[in-house]
Structures are given as C-alpha cells and as structure tokens.
Design a protein around this motif. Sequence first.
Motif, PDB file in Angstrom:
ATOM      1  N   VAL A   1      24.610 -51.973 -46.662  1.00  0.00           N
ATOM      2  CA  VAL A   1      23.429 -52.984 -46.864  1.00  0.00           C
ATOM      3  C   VAL A   1      24.139 -54.394 -47.397  1.00  0.00           C
ATOM      4  N   LYS A   2      23.946 -55.569 -46.627  1.00  0.00           N
ATOM      5  CA  LYS A   2      24.288 -56.749 -46.942  1.00  0.00           C
ATOM      6  C   LYS A   2      23.380 -57.209 -47.717  1.00  0.00           C
ATOM      7  N   PRO A   3      24.016 -58.434 -48.767  1.00  0.00           N
ATOM      8  CA  PRO A   3      23.085 -58.996 -49.561  1.00  0.00           C
ATOM      9  C   PRO A   3      22.215 -60.075 -48.746  1.00  0.00           C
ATOM     10  N   GLY A   4      20.901 -60.236 -49.150  1.00  0.00           N
ATOM     11  CA  GLY A   4      20.142 -61.026 -48.404  1.00  0.00           C
ATOM     12  C   GLY A   4      18.690 -60.567 -48.489  1.00  0.00           C
ATOM     13  N   TYR A   5      17.657 -60.741 -47.608  1.00  0.00           N
ATOM     14  CA  TYR A   5      16.388 -60.745 -47.696  1.00  0.00           C
ATOM     15  C   TYR A   5      16.014 -59.695 -46.312  1.00  0.00           C
ATOM     16  N   TYR A   6      14.987 -58.850 -46.656  1.00  0.00           N
ATOM     17  CA  TYR A   6      14.566 -57.562 -45.602  1.00  0.00           C
ATOM     18  C   TYR A   6      13.176 -57.898 -45.802  1.00  0.00           C
ATOM     19  N   ILE A   7      12.556 -57.196 -44.665  1.00  0.00           N
ATOM     20  CA  ILE A   7      11.185 -56.753 -44.729  1.00  0.00           C
ATOM     21  C   ILE A   7      10.880 -55.500 -44.224  1.00  0.00           C
ATOM     22  N   LEU A   8       9.843 -54.651 -44.629  1.00  0.00           N
ATOM     23  CA  LEU A   8       9.580 -53.469 -44.296  1.00  0.00           C
ATOM     24  C   LEU A   8       8.443 -53.433 -43.368  1.00  0.00           C
ATOM     25  N   LEU A   9       8.403 -53.079 -42.057  1.00  0.00           N
ATOM     26  CA  LEU A   9       7.524 -53.101 -41.074  1.00  0.00           C
ATOM     27  C   LEU A   9       7.320 -51.655 -40.330  1.00  0.00           C
ATOM     28  N   SER A  10       6.551 -51.686 -39.524  1.00  0.00           N
ATOM     29  CA  SER A  10       6.414 -50.489 -38.716  1.00  0.00           C
ATOM     30  C   SER A  10       7.719 -50.287 -37.889  1.00  0.00           C
ATOM     31  N   THR A  11       7.919 -49.018 -37.332  1.00  0.00           N
ATOM     32  CA  THR A  11       9.196 -48.836 -36.429  1.00  0.00           C
ATOM     33  C   THR A  11       9.270 -49.886 -35.427  1.00  0.00           C
ATOM     34  N   THR A  12       8.044 -50.361 -34.946  1.00  0.00           N
ATOM     35  CA  THR A  12       7.918 -51.124 -33.654  1.00  0.00           C
ATOM     36  C   THR A  12       8.240 -52.548 -34.110  1.00  0.00           C
ATOM     37  N   GLY A  13       8.320 -52.876 -35.520  1.00  0.00           N
ATOM     38  CA  GLY A  13       8.444 -54.302 -35.784  1.00  0.00           C
ATOM     39  C   GLY A  13       7.193 -54.897 -36.262  1.00  0.00           C
ATOM     40  N   GLU A  14       5.976 -54.103 -36.199  1.00  0.00           N
ATOM     41  CA  GLU A  14       4.632 -54.777 -36.606  1.00  0.00           C
ATOM     42  C   GLU A  14       4.237 -54.805 -38.141  1.00  0.00           C
ATOM     43  N   PRO A  15       3.514 -55.478 -38.507  1.00  0.00           N
ATOM     44  CA  PRO A  15       3.145 -55.483 -40.116  1.00  0.00           C
ATOM     45  C   PRO A  15       2.432 -53.980 -40.203  1.00  0.00           C
ATOM     46  N   THR A  16       2.589 -53.802 -41.384  1.00  0.00           N
ATOM     47  CA  THR A  16       2.172 -52.231 -41.648  1.00  0.00           C
ATOM     48  C   THR A  16       1.642 -52.304 -43.343  1.00  0.00           C
ATOM     49  N   ARG A  17       0.733 -51.678 -43.728  1.00  0.00           N
ATOM     50  CA  ARG A  17       0.044 -51.705 -45.238  1.00  0.00           C
ATOM     51  C   ARG A  17       1.129 -50.953 -45.829  1.00  0.00           C
ATOM     52  N   VAL A  18       1.484 -51.357 -46.973  1.00  0.00           N
ATOM     53  CA  VAL A  18       2.552 -50.634 -47.932  1.00  0.00           C
ATOM     54  C   VAL A  18       1.934 -50.661 -49.446  1.00  0.00           C
ATOM     55  N   GLY A  19       2.199 -49.454 -49.756  1.00  0.00           N
ATOM     56  CA  GLY A  19       1.972 -49.287 -51.416  1.00  0.00           C
ATOM     57  C   GLY A  19       2.999 -48.550 -52.104  1.00  0.00           C
TER      58      GLY A  19
ATOM     59  N   GLU B   1      16.899 -57.967 -51.715  1.00  0.00           N
ATOM     60  CA  GLU B   1      15.228 -57.906 -51.911  1.00  0.00           C
ATOM     61  C   GLU B   1      14.440 -57.516 -50.685  1.00  0.00           C
ATOM     62  N   VAL B   2      13.500 -56.702 -50.833  1.00  0.00           N
ATOM     63  CA  VAL B   2      12.694 -56.169 -49.446  1.00  0.00           C
ATOM     64  C   VAL B   2      11.341 -56.947 -49.787  1.00  0.00           C
ATOM     65  N   PHE B   3      10.769 -57.433 -48.638  1.00  0.00           N
ATOM     66  CA  PHE B   3       9.407 -57.912 -48.816  1.00  0.00           C
ATOM     67  C   PHE B   3       8.565 -56.926 -47.932  1.00  0.00           C
ATOM     68  N   ASP B   4       7.304 -57.160 -48.051  1.00  0.00           N
ATOM     69  CA  ASP B   4       6.273 -56.294 -47.317  1.00  0.00           C
ATOM     70  C   ASP B   4       5.798 -57.462 -46.476  1.00  0.00           C
TER      71      ASP B   4
ATOM     72  N   THR C   1       1.979 -46.626 -41.277  1.00  0.00           N
ATOM     73  CA  THR C   1       2.744 -46.042 -40.279  1.00  0.00           C
ATOM     74  C   THR C   1       4.044 -45.786 -40.708  1.00  0.00           C
ATOM     75  N   ASP C   2       4.819 -45.029 -39.626  1.00  0.00           N
ATOM     76  CA  ASP C   2       6.288 -44.898 -40.041  1.00  0.00           C
ATOM     77  C   ASP C   2       6.831 -46.306 -40.105  1.00  0.00           C
ATOM     78  N   TRP C   3       7.960 -46.485 -40.955  1.00  0.00           N
ATOM     79  CA  TRP C   3       8.327 -47.643 -41.165  1.00  0.00           C
ATOM     80  C   TRP C   3       9.994 -47.746 -41.078  1.00  0.00           C
ATOM     81  N   SER C   4      10.198 -49.095 -40.998  1.00  0.00           N
ATOM     82  CA  SER C   4      11.831 -49.267 -41.100  1.00  0.00           C
ATOM     83  C   SER C   4      11.870 -50.718 -41.715  1.00  0.00           C
ATOM     84  N   ILE C   5      13.354 -50.919 -41.849  1.00  0.00           N
ATOM     85  CA  ILE C   5      13.728 -52.261 -42.394  1.00  0.00           C
ATOM     86  C   ILE C   5      14.357 -53.176 -41.664  1.00  0.00           C
ATOM     87  N   PHE C   6      14.009 -54.240 -41.558  1.00  0.00           N
ATOM     88  CA  PHE C   6      14.503 -55.455 -40.829  1.00  0.00           C
ATOM     89  C   PHE C   6      15.152 -56.641 -41.550  1.00  0.00           C
ATOM     90  N   ARG C   7      16.029 -57.410 -41.178  1.00  0.00           N
ATOM     91  CA  ARG C   7      16.271 -58.651 -41.590  1.00  0.00           C
ATOM     92  C   ARG C   7      15.171 -59.589 -41.606  1.00  0.00           C
TER      93      ARG C   7
END
Length: 318
Positions: A74-92, A14-17, A49-55
């Motif tokens: 992709v390993k089972p687990g939880y992930y979060i979508l953030l800016s490429t620098t790891g900062e929060p970003t608005r996602v729709g 699962e991927v969170f914002d 912003t440009d985005w990436s996925i992180f653990r």
Amino acid sequence: MSSPAPQLQRRNVEVFDSGGAVIAGFWQYGTLQWDEFYKYLVPFIIASTDWSIFRYRPNRHQRGVLCPPGTGIVKPGYYILLSTTGEPTRVGLKSIPLLVRPPGSNTPPTPSHEPHYGIRARTRDGQCLVTGVTTQSICRLGVAHIFPRIYDTEWTHKGYPSKITDQADEASMGGSLKIDSVQNLITLRYDLRCAWDNYEFGIDPNNNYRITAFLNGNADCNGLHLKLDHIHDPTLRPLDELFTEHLMQCLFKFVIGPVEREWSWDECEVALDAFDLSDTGVWGTREGKELLEVMLADRLFDHRLSQLIPDDTSRTIS
C-alpha cells in the motif's frame, strides 16, 4: 520557556467514502500489503454493495486506479472505498467496545514495588520479546498484560479463565480469574510496553507472530516477529486468542475511522496525582471522563482483586 515538541504526523494513508468522510487510515512503513489491509478492514466495514478500494484525489474528487487485494505494498496517499464497479456505495463502520487502558507511565517501578505477576513473566522471558534485548533490569524491561486486567468482567464473559492452563497457584494468577497468569503477559522494552498499552502496534499469531505498527514513531518494531521459541512449556505460553483480541483493539483505535486524539501521560497521570481536574478541555469531554474512570479502576483493581483471593494465612480458632 521551551516550546512543545512537534507532533508526529499520525497517518500517511487515508481512505474516504463516497461522501468525503475518512473511514480508515494508518501509518505505512513500507511493509503492509493490500491483502492484509483488506483483511483488517473487512470485520469493520458495512457496505450496501461489494466494495473495493481505488486511488483518490480528494482535491478534485477524482477516482483513480483500482487497488485490489494482493501482495503489492500500500503506497502512502489517499484512497476511496467504492463498489467493485467504481460506483458510490453507502458505507458504515462496525463498532466494538474499546478496552481503554491507562496511559503507560514513563517511570519503571522500583524492585520493591514490582507487581507480583511481573516477577514470573520476567523469569520466563529475561528479554524483550520484540527486540530480543536480554536483561533482568527492571528499568529496561516492563511486563504488559495482553488483555487489560481491569476488564475482568469482559475477560470472564469471553471464557478466558477456562482457557488458561498455567499450573501456578491461583493467588499468583489473580485468583480464579487467572488474569495475571503468564499466559496473559509479555515482557517488553519499557517504551514498547507503553506503545503496546496504547494499541500502537499489534501481533498477528496467524502470520508467524509478525508485528505491525499502525501509528508513526514505531519503525523499530514494525515488521519484526515476537520471540516465543524459548517458551517450551505450553502452559506458560501466551494464548494466541489474546493476541488476536489485542490486534482488533489496535485496528479499531488507530485504523478504523478518523484519527483519534492521543492522550499524553502528563495530561492524565500528573493531573490525577495532583487532583487537578480543572482542565475541562481534557476532563470535560466524553473521552476524558472515560479515561478518568479507567485510571481510577486501574488504581483500585489490586484492592478489589484482593477481596476475591482467600487469605491462606487465616486460622480457625476452636
């Protein structure tokens, strides 16, 4: 009284914002790579912003290591979508019209009630195009539309009738719509036909027709390749565009957003046969009303189609 069968876990990824909402997920069988997952997400993600996925560790709201596109699994687990620098970003999330299909019946048709298009597809294939099981038994092989036939308006709007090169007479292809052409049909083992209609797995024509399942319970087909080498005549071969269309439906239904409710055949077909629509917990919801409309449209489609096909047996009396 027997207890209900246990429900399968739907996702193990699962991927969170950054706000804590689930924006994507799927069941990982150990084959889906990061570059594929990014490719599947890109058409649906709108970010500031440009985005990436992180653990991600949701219980601690803690970001982990970057998971860039690549050949890693992709390993089972939880992930979060953030800016490429790891900062929060608005996602729709972009939306596409979901072409809901009637739930697949677990009961094969009898030979005398097989749809007209099924005979042509079964003759062309003679096997399950996923597993390779060879048989002409109507009890073991089902015929599925790649693009659902009740959405003839959308089919026409996308220009698919003009892309069908099947040389059969129009009456055997659903009239001028040609939506029942063998180029819009595949033959599948009966249980896989039901999973196909439910968008539980898709086929990527740009990756050697590889099959990817997005929902738990489909390990026997995940990672296989659709068997099309026996179809030498291009006018009988399924259209790649239709497989891509189906794949997008799979992603929208089972990968993008939170887990969707799974409708059972018992809830739908049995209730409709008995005219028992009293369960407002099922039929009173927006999804229930939408599914009821789809099931009624499916039952009436052949009658509506017959009005579009000229009757060749008619005679003019002078």
